[in-house]
Design a protein around this motif. Sequence first.
Motif, PDB file in Angstrom:
ATOM      1  N   LEU A  37      38.895  51.671  13.285  1.00 48.36           N
ATOM      2  CA  LEU A  37      38.276  52.295  14.453  1.00 48.36           C
ATOM      3  C   LEU A  37      37.031  51.550  14.907  1.00 48.36           C
ATOM      4  O   LEU A  37      36.770  51.449  16.114  1.00 48.36           O
ATOM      5  N   ILE A  38      36.202  51.092  13.966  1.00 51.99           N
ATOM      6  CA  ILE A  38      34.955  50.400  14.315  1.00 51.99           C
ATOM      7  C   ILE A  38      35.063  48.960  13.813  1.00 51.99           C
ATOM      8  O   ILE A  38      35.080  48.720  12.593  1.00 51.99           O
ATOM      9  N   GLN A  39      35.152  48.035  14.755  1.00 50.74           N
ATOM     10  CA  GLN A  39      35.404  46.648  14.386  1.00 50.74           C
ATOM     11  C   GLN A  39      34.176  46.006  13.741  1.00 50.74           C
ATOM     12  O   GLN A  39      34.296  45.190  12.829  1.00 50.74           O
ATOM     13  N   ASP A  40      32.987  46.391  14.194  1.00 53.61           N
ATOM     14  CA  ASP A  40      31.757  45.800  13.676  1.00 53.61           C
ATOM     15  C   ASP A  40      31.399  46.482  12.363  1.00 53.61           C
ATOM     16  O   ASP A  40      30.955  47.627  12.333  1.00 53.61           O
ATOM     17  N   SER A  41      31.588  45.780  11.272  1.00 57.26           N
ATOM     18  CA  SER A  41      31.336  46.381   9.953  1.00 57.26           C
ATOM     19  C   SER A  41      29.852  46.587   9.697  1.00 57.26           C
ATOM     20  O   SER A  41      29.489  47.300   8.741  1.00 57.26           O
TER      21      SER A  41
END
Length: 1733
Positions: A717-721
């Motif tokens: 869901l959130i690409q930026d870790s």
Amino acid sequence: GQYNRVWIPDPDDVWKSAEIAKDYRVGDKVLRLLLEDGTELDYSVDPESLPPLRNPDILVGENDLTALSYLHEPAVLHNLRIRFAESKLIYTYSGIILVAMNPYKQLPIYGDAIIHAYSGQNMGDMDPHIFAVAEEAYKQMARNNKNQSIIVSGESGAGKTVSARYAMRYFATVSKSNSNAHVEDKVLASNPITEAVGNAKTTRNDNSSRFGKYTEISFDERNQIIGANMRTYLLEKSRVVFQSENERNYHIFYQLCASAQQSEFKHLKLGSAEEFNYTRMGGNTVIEGVSDSAGMEETRKTFTLLGFQEDFQMDVFKILAAILHLGNVQITAVGNERSAVSADDSHLQVFCELLGLERGGVAQWLCNRKIITTSETVVKPMTRPQAANARDALAKKVYAHLFDFIVERINQALQFSGKQHTFIGVLDIYGFETFDVNSFEQFCINYANEKLQQQFNLHVFKLEQEEYMKEDIPWTLIDFYDNQSVIDLIEAKMGILELLDEECLLPHGTDENWLQKLYNNFVNKNSLFEKPRMSNASFIIQHFADKVEYKCEGFLEKNRDTVYDMLVEILRASKFHLCAKFFQESPVPPSPFGSAITMKSAKQVIKPNNKQFRTTVGSKFRSSLSLLMETLNATTPHYVRCIKPNDEKLPFEFDSKRIVQQLRACGVLETIRISAQSYPSRWTYIEFYSRYGILMTKQELSFGDKKEVCKVVLHRLIQDSNQYQFGKTKIFFRAGQVAYLEKLRLDKLRQGCVVIQKHIRGWLQRKKFLRERQAALTIQQYFRGQHTVRKAVTAAALKEAWAAIIIQKHCRGYLVRSLYQLIRVATITIQAYTRGCLARRRYRKMLEEHKAVILQKYARAWLARRRFQSIRRFVLNIQLTYRVQRLQKKLEDQNRENHGLVEKLTSLAAARAGDAEKVQKLESELDRAAAHRRNYEERGQRYKATMEEKLAKLQKHNSELEVQKEQIQRKLQEQTEELKGKMDDLTKQLFEDVQKEERQRILLEKSFELKTQDYEKQMCSLKEEIKALKDEKMQLQRQLEEEQATSRGLQGEVARLSQQAKTISEFEKEIELLQTQKIDVEKHVQSQKREMREKMSEITKQLLESYDIADVRSRLSVEDLEHLNEDGELWFAYEGLKKATRVLESHFQSQKDCYEKEIEALNFKVVHLSQEINHLQKLFREENDINESIRHEVTRLTSENMMIPDFKQQISELEKQKQDLETRLNEQTENMRGNWTPQGPAFRKREFSNELNHTREEEGIHPQEKEKLMDDIHAMPEVSEGLKKQVETEPKVESSLRQEASRLTMENRDLEEELDMKDRVIKKLQDQVKSLTKTIGKANDVHLSSGPKEYLGMLEYKREDEAKLIQNLILDLKPRGVVVNMIPGLPAHILFMCVRYADSLNDASMLKSLMNSIINGIKQVVKEHLEDFEMLSFWLSNTCHFLNCLKQYSGEEEFMKHNSPHQNKNCLNNFDLSEYRQILSDVAIRIYHQFIIVMENNIQPIIVPGMLEYESLQGISGLKPTGFRKRSSSIDDTDAYTMTSVLQQLSYFYSTMCQNGLDPELVRQAVKQLFFLIGAVTLNSLFLRKDMCSCRKGMQIRCNISYLEEWLKDKNLQNSLAKETLEPLSQAAWLLQVKKITDSDAKEIFERCTSLSAVQIIKILNLYTPIDDFEKRVTPSFVRKVQALLNSREDSSQLMLDASYLFQVVFPFTPSPHALEMIEIPSSFKLGFLNRL
């Protein structure tokens, strides 16, 4: 992006919400916005600082501000507005801070019920509250043994004092000690005193604290309050002599003036407050709604509570009055350089009188000062302003000393002797202040707040670091504001305070010189210090909250705080000891804050070089502040920030500007900023999984580990870790990520809703289309049909159609008839064969049954004849022996009578010859009389016929009544025991015969007497002599004949009886055989029991030996196994096995499944065995009763042989009556005839019949009375015959003997049937015993009495055994053994049997001693087991049983209604124990209350988790973020309590009460009390938990209530009124689920919620919280509508239900059904010294 909402600055509301109307692109200078009022706005933006985004509505109104996704000032302000202005919630968490908004209104959220609701709860589990902070501090202190501090800060009017007071009240309530010192009350009593002398009315607050206060509440090792200590800071002394407009002096002055007219204050010579300068400067001396006189009463009351005597109080009031009089001393100017005070000034006189001063000296030195130089001493006069300043300085100094003295005395009153273990400090200190004119006081206050803010920032930073390290997340340094530079500016070397002290040392130091030094040292050198552009008399400091401009005027004077030496010397010489004490010199100045804690200051304090150096106010304040900071740093701090919502003191009015100022000043926004810089949003894995499971795919949901599922979903869901981090137990999100996830979740839900709407709308449209299409086709069909008919219908066509129809009719009829006939023939054939088969089958079955019936008939007949013959022989033998003896006696008597009659006959014959002639003369007269008599007889016969017809009708009517009576009696007899049925039938038949015979005879006798009375009078004179002679002749002849016949019959009967007597021995042998069989059966059962005990002990030993575990062997020793053989110990064996298996499970987890199966099997077997044992005991008792009744019958039959002497005596009486009769015959024939008429015997028989009827009515009372009734019935013919023999002579002997023979025959039949029935019952019981002994392995020893003893229901004991009786039966008794095997209330019955014995001895001292010992023993055993539910239940049951026995056998009619006659014989005879009954009733009430308390303590921790938190309906609720304060319980916590836990606890209570034999009515009352507690605790928790007030939670609560109702139905407790106690909770659940939008909804809520108060309904509506965006909040307008409807109600204003309320208990009287004679004492009771009488 478009449609996102942002916050933009606003001059009025600080921040305003707007919606983005057009997508923003990078580089745009303008942002197109749409405001909430519909207007569009082009907002200029800086690409570096875009407007802050607004949180989703679902996150608005949260308990914790850190739960917000976007953490910034507008989000915090909006969340506070929603909670305060709309939901009426004044408390909100902001991380570790509790933000408290002053509501300016009394709220019902501070009662004791609220305190108890928060006690023991975690902070995240309940709504924010000052009690939650206090509980957290108390819990951490108790758990970690570390000191705590609660720091309450805020500006004036924000509610600091009230918050601190509530925190102290919480500690005093939850940590109450058991001592009588009332330390808690003393700690709370210190607040009114300090508020009276240290609080005043300001423009911002009616009760403003004008000093800082740190109160240490000390606790011992048991965490109970033992004392307290108070430290004060920076009292505003200037208020004593000056108040601004609309302000007041300290409260104590106005309280004193309001009480001036009281007698004890008249010597102070005070008046109203308007008369004194020091109290009238502010203009208004009264606070609206506050009574100063009542305040004085409260102050004096708290003085007394703290132990201050009246003398001390009057001393304090003297000094206060003296200060007021000093302010009114008039100083007059004498020229420009001098001033004077008149020695005759009335106020000066009073001032000197009160303080014991010399008036002239005071008047002189108020206007002059002494200057001492090296060469001389100069007296310098002062101007009038200088003298006024000197007077005011003196007043301030005296008041400051008085304030410190009062605080010191309060600390002495709160001192404690023991050692302090821990303490909790409550700091109530002024918040950051900035006014139009700021002086030395504001400088010190803001300096203190700088120190507190630094400590707060460090603590927040430390907690944040600990959280990251705990979750194993990489720690990155976070930039936060450090105000050390401001603190250095103030307190460092050559800082502002040091320069001020230096200037104060100079003789000619001025404020201007000091300010110039500040300009020279800091302007353009320190960025935090500024010089105002337009002023040279002030300076600006940049504090952490805001810039503050200070005016230097008065700094030096206030810092010096000096009083001229001569005035001090005068006061030091005062005759008033308290005043002199204030100004005594001491080598070491007393510390103003006590010596409870010894700490070093953080900064080096300059020591004085000489005695003339005076410590300045600034240096004192810096030292005390340093000490305070060290104390706070040594404790765990908890922060409460009080916010003032508006300056107008309007309730629930939200002023955004004022609130933002305070939020910036108190550090809340700083906390938010620190949190927002890292990862502000934190979710546990379980919360994330529950909330965002809708975003997961099927493949992701298939994973077993929820933690891995959360990681996979977040990566997708959130690409930026970098936007999140995975901790050990939580997921950390950066700002805005939760809002993004909420948007994805909402989009998913919206998409699902669209799909659902699409299909529903499509289905509706298709349905509508099909309906319209069908309608169109129908219309077309009819239209086309009409058109075709019109074209095709002609005459020829109609004829052809008609002909075709006729042909079709006949053709179809033929075909149908053919088919019908074919089917009919086939059906008849099938039926014939089927019926034949069934008939043959029935015939074969009937034949088999008929043969079996014939076989059974002959077998049963043979058995019946055999039994009949055996019994008949035995009975006949007994009868014959009796009859032989009786008839032999009668023969002897008759022979003697015959000889006498022969002699009389010879004398009568001689007399007859002389009377023959007289007879002949009278015969002619007799013939005439005979004719006349015949006429009368014919007339009498006709009358007799009519009477017989009437008699027949009456008999018919009588027979109908008898039939009705038989039906009623048959219904009653069906409820009796089977063994008494036949006896009742025989009794009924005998009564019917007797009653019919008596009625017939009475009617005939009456009619005959009435008709023949006249005739007898006429014939009397003629017939007397003739009839006497004839009667004597006939009687003598008849007697001779009957005597001979009787003698012959008696000889035959004697021979027959002698033959039957030989069969008695055979019958006795059969009885002995039955007894031996019974003994053999008992021995067999006991042997089986012993074998089972051995098997059980072997199994237990094998289990213990197979595992070499010390713990198991310690729990089940060999001694315990040996005790299993005692009565009542089977349950303990079972418990031992359970304990052993539990220990084995903990050590051998791998073998858990196998052992659980074995344990379940053993449990089932033991339970089954215990049930079988109880059943066998019941059968043995029944068999014993039957054997006893057989023995009674045998003894009764044998006792009949002893009645022969009575019959002999009756015969002798008959002989005497016959002799009397002979003499009366000779003397008076008429009297003899009157006696011979049936009237006398009939009357006596009627009387006896009435007695028998009365006896028969009483036969239902007790079965034992039936034996007496049968005896009376059998004796009735005998009595009747005895009455007849008074008028009948010897010819009636034969008839009486025949009747006696028939009676004996009927008795024989009855006895034969009864014995036959008992024989069958005995045989049936023997078969049951044999079958049961094969399956029962162990049974309790049943001691059946083998002898024919009849017990009296008493237990004999010796006086010296009384203590042993109480010890064994009460103190040492184990209830479980009694419960499992014995009758309910067995100890109570045993005790009462001992009481009966003492009563039978008529020994008052013995009875009194026993009753006192019993009551004291019960009290002692209850006291020793106050927390043992089973023991309390057991002794509550036995106390009630004992009380009921005392009532049942008291002899009072109201308690004897249900007793049997035999029970009535057991009543107490000598003593009235009503007083002891009252004492026992009081003891039972105390036991019941403790019993309820124990149940409530056990179930209370389960109620909220089970009823409120547990999801009975899985999957319908969702979690929301909870912020910093996480909930303590986890969703997948397997150890958490559930609704099943509540039901199991209730079932345990119910089963224990039933096993202990508790009265059903008491059980119902206890269940009602428990249900009330469940409803009250659940509802109270609901009121304090905003997160639980949702529609879905209402469904959960309603489901749980239905489980409770099902439990009541299952236990048959519907009539206990327990369901009604849940009505408030049920209505609250309904209120959460119902629609809350329209006026009709408001009206429905008003009508339905009748069990909830108006306060509770409004509270639930305000707390209602949507779980999803699809739910709508309750609008304030709707709440106002409901509140308007509820205004008409007059109900309680309390929010919380009183969970400690106890319903009144009623102990019902239930008579014991157990016969005292049948009660036996088990050997396990160890009461061998008692003897059954």
